[in-house]
Structures are given as C-alpha cells and as structure tokens.
Design a protein around this motif. Structure first.
Motif, short mmCIF file in Angstrom:
data_model
loop_
_atom_site.label_atom_id
_atom_site.label_comp_id
_atom_site.label_asym_id
_atom_site.label_seq_id
_atom_site.Cartn_x
_atom_site.Cartn_y
_atom_site.Cartn_z
N UNK A 196 0.75 -1.21 -0.02
CA UNK A 196 0.04 0.15 -0.15
C UNK A 196 0.95 1.10 0.13
N UNK A 197 0.21 2.24 -0.31
CA UNK A 197 0.95 3.47 -0.42
C UNK A 197 1.26 4.05 1.08
N UNK A 198 2.54 4.17 1.27
CA UNK A 198 3.12 4.81 2.80
C UNK A 198 3.90 5.75 2.21
N UNK A 199 3.75 6.92 3.26
CA UNK A 199 4.64 8.21 2.81
C UNK A 199 5.54 8.51 4.01
N UNK A 200 6.53 9.04 3.63
CA UNK A 200 7.77 9.78 4.28
C UNK A 200 8.23 11.03 3.66
N UNK A 201 8.86 11.86 4.23
CA UNK A 201 9.70 12.84 3.54
C UNK A 201 10.84 12.43 2.42
N UNK A 202 10.88 13.30 1.59
CA UNK A 202 12.01 12.81 0.90
C UNK A 202 13.28 12.91 1.46
N UNK A 203 13.65 14.16 2.28
CA UNK A 203 14.72 14.04 3.04
C UNK A 203 15.00 12.93 3.85
N UNK A 204 13.91 12.50 4.61
CA UNK A 204 13.88 11.42 5.70
C UNK A 204 14.42 10.18 4.78
N UNK A 205 13.69 9.84 3.59
CA UNK A 205 14.06 8.85 2.72
C UNK A 205 15.28 8.72 2.22
N UNK A 206 15.66 9.76 1.93
CA UNK A 206 17.00 9.74 1.06
C UNK A 206 18.39 10.12 1.88
N UNK A 207 17.97 10.65 3.21
CA UNK A 207 19.11 11.05 4.07
C UNK A 207 19.84 12.28 3.65
N UNK A 208 19.27 13.40 2.80
CA UNK A 208 19.75 14.51 2.60
C UNK A 208 18.89 15.68 2.46
N UNK A 209 19.35 16.76 2.50
CA UNK A 209 18.40 17.84 2.54
C UNK A 209 17.90 18.23 1.11
N UNK A 210 16.72 18.71 0.86
CA UNK A 210 16.11 19.04 -0.40
C UNK A 210 16.94 20.43 -0.65
N UNK A 211 16.80 20.85 -1.95
CA UNK A 211 17.65 22.12 -2.49
C UNK A 211 16.66 23.16 -2.27
N UNK A 212 17.20 24.22 -2.33
CA UNK A 212 16.45 25.55 -2.34
C UNK A 212 15.61 25.63 -3.77
#
Length: 383
Positions: A196-212
């Motif tokens: 099923x669709x389960x969600x987390x933040x991209x930053x948490x999943x990828x282990x790095x911050x999003x860019x501006x």
C-alpha cells in the motif's frame, strides 16, 4: 515603460521572430520528439540515466514506468528499475501537474521545490476544508508523523484530525502532501511486489536535504533536451507552472527558434537532434499516462486530431501504441486467456500489422518472461 507594455513588447517581438523562423511541420516535430524521448530507436542508456534524461516518468500506477523504459531502452529488464527503487536511487513522488512521477533522487530534491508554487496553488481548491488550520504548523506536525514512521494517507488523516477536529480529513492529508515532499516508500513500486501507499519525506528517505527552489533556466534546457522543440506553453503544460516566458527570454541567446505550422514560436537547443521528417519510426507499445502524450500544450505532433481523446475513457487512461510515430490505438493484456489484444483506431496495412506484432512480441519477452501470450487484433476502436 509599464510592466504591461513591456510584456506586450516581448510578446510582439517573439511573434515577429516566430514568423521569420524556419517552420517545422508536424512530421518533423514528431521525429524530433521521438528522438528526444528515446522512441525513434532504442537507447543503450541505463535505466537511471534514462529516468534522469526524461526528467522522470509518469507513475500514477506502479507498472507504467517499467513499460515506458521497456519501449525506450535496449536490454532493459524490469529488475533494473526495481533495484534502483529498492536502493533509493529513484523514488515515487508528486511533482509535475500534481501527479506521481518516478524521479532520480537528485531530481526529486530539486524538481519538487521548482514546482512547489503549483502545489501551494493547489491548496486553494481545499480551502473550505482547511478553515482555521495553520498550514505551517500542519507541515511541521505532518513531518513529525511521517518521519517517525511512514504513514498511509488514512493514517495521516486520522492523526492530523486529532489536532484539527473541525477540518475536512481529506483536505488535511492533501495539505500535508502539498506542503511536504512526500515520497512513497518501498515495497510500493517494486516490480513483482505489492504494497500500500505509505509516505515519508524525501529528505528522511534519502538522507539528505532538499535543495532551495532553483531558477527554472536549467530545467528549461533539460526539458528541451527531452521534449523539444517546444513552446513556452508546452513547457508550462508539462510542469504545471505559469510565467516561464522570462526564463525562455533569458536563454534566447543560446537557443535556436522555429515556428510550428500555426505560427507558434518553438525553442530548441542548437545541437539537439532534429531528424528528417521521413526517418522511419518503428511501432512502440506505451503504458497509460506516458510522458509522450502529456507533455505538450499542442499534442498534434504525436496525436492525430481525429484520434484526440480516444486514449482516455472518463478518468481512465488506456495503454497505447504508436505506428509511424503517431498514436494509432490501444492495447491490453488479457491474463485470463493469455492474449495481448491490439485495438487500432484505423486500418493498418499488412506490413504495419506484422511490425506491430513483432514489437508486441518483443515487449512481452521483456516484461513477461516465461509467460505465454498470443497476439491478436481486436475490433477497430470507433469514436
């Protein structure tokens, strides 16, 4: 000069230049787009490189990205993309046009901020259900929830409703999706797996911050490399953004321009491939929601006017196939009877039928190894 007058001057200038620019007819635009989309000939690119070049793949459903790459890449096997997803090198996230795309990790972290303004506008559709909700606080609370553990939309709704009991539950969850870059965690999206669709933040999943949020200029160049030649409106349709004219104007000195048969100005990279209009274009089997059919304001470069709207039924998109580079019909797999059913919109010649069957067999060999299907032509689909 007023802002309005300045804009009018720019539009007039662009129109005049379009009139003087070389004209690309529909077949020339078709062949150029197919080449950029890796559909004129199969590419030796890896799955990861192809996803990056194409700026992502439409992924409302799990299987379309796999079929999209099978149509484009030499030697592709579904396990290649599935492995990238398992290793978190590609992810599933809502980006362009508020639809789910499969992106590389790097593009997830840069393209999502680019289209954030569109996600903020989307929130306006749910304002009645968000009366009294502090959206910044909601984003903070939603981030806490999904970073403790991935949550389904149902779980997210229920948790947020505790804080805002008078709000609309669905609007709360959508607001979280709009405010935060939420990725679908595996096993969702893996080949041959379910989840099923389960969600987390991209930053948490990828282990790095999003860019501006970046300036759109680099993405304009990448869009042209994957979808060009194209108009400003074409890219705005692809991205779900507005006001991209300024970026194109900044880049004009390093671009070349053409005109389509209707006099619309098209921009392109100087060294991008623009094959001859009579370049052969073999049949291709595409998934529902393929990028090729959704990424231009004027889709006549791929969709003949007489077939407009026939790849859809209500909100459901059909799997489609191309003949001579243009939309020619729909296809489906009948797993119960073991049939690949091809339903053309018009009559195909015997040679075209043979080529379609050969391409169908190749697609089945790639995507359904070890499964026996026969290929048959269904009743010609009528409007």
């Amino acid at each position: 000069m007023t802002t309005k007058a300045a804009k009018a001057t720019k539009v007039a200038k662009g129109t005049a230049m379009a009139k003087a620019a070389p004209v690309l007819d529909i077949r020339a635009l078709n062949r150029a787009t197919l080449d950029r989309q890796l559909l004129l000939r199969r590419s030796p690119l890896s799955a990861r490189a192809a996803v990056e070049h194409l700026l992502g793949l439409q992924a409302q459903n799990v299987k379309p990205p796999y079929y999209a790459l099978a149509a484009r890449l030499a030697g592709f096997v579904p396990e290649e993309l599935s492995g990238l997803m398992a290793e978190r090198e590609v992810v599933r996230i809502v980006t362009m046009r508020s639809t789910i795309h499969t992106h590389t990790a790097a593009d997830c972290l840069s393209l999502r901020p680019l289209v954030q303004a569109a996600r903020d506008r989307e929130l306006g559709n749910f304002r009645k259900g968000l009366v009294g909700v502090d959206l910044d606080r909601l984003a903070v609370r939603a981030r806490e929830l999904v970073e403790v553990e991935p949550r389904t939309m149902k779980e997210l709704r229920e948790a947020l409703l505790v804080e805002w009991p008078d709000a609309d539950p669905q609007a709360l969850a959508i607001a979280a999706r709009c405010k935060l870059p939420l990725v679908q965690v595996t096993p969702r999206g893996l080949w041959g797996r379910s989840g099923q669709v389960a969600l987390t933040t991209a930053e948490h999943w990828l282990g790095r911050s999003a860019e501006p949020a970046p300036a759109p200029d680099e993405t304009v160049l990448r869009y042209l490399a994957a979808f060009g030649p194209a108009s400003v409106k074409d890219m705005q349709t692809w991205a779900g953004l507005t006001r991209l004219r300024e970026a194109f104007e900044r880049l004009r000195p390093q671009l070349v321009t053409f005109s389509d048969p209707n006099g619309v100005e098209l921009f392109d990279l100087p060294d991008a491939p623009r094959p001859a209009a009579d370049t052969p274009a073999p049949p291709r089997f595409l998934p529902e929601f393929d990028n090729l059919l959704l990424s231009h304001a004027d889709r006549t470069r791929v969709v003949p006017p007489e077939y407009w709207g026939r790849a859809w039924q209500g909100n459901v998109a059909h799997r489609t196939f191309l003949v001579d580079g243009f939309l020619a019909g729909v296809w489906k797999l009948d797993d119960g009877d073991g049939h690949l059913v091809v339903e053309p919109f018009g009559k195909l010649t015997k040679a075209q039928q043979r080529d379609v069957v050969a391409e169908g067999a190749r697609m089945l060999g790639t995507m359904h190894t070890g499964t026996s299907y026969d290929i048959r032509f269904g009743t010609v689909v009528q409007p």
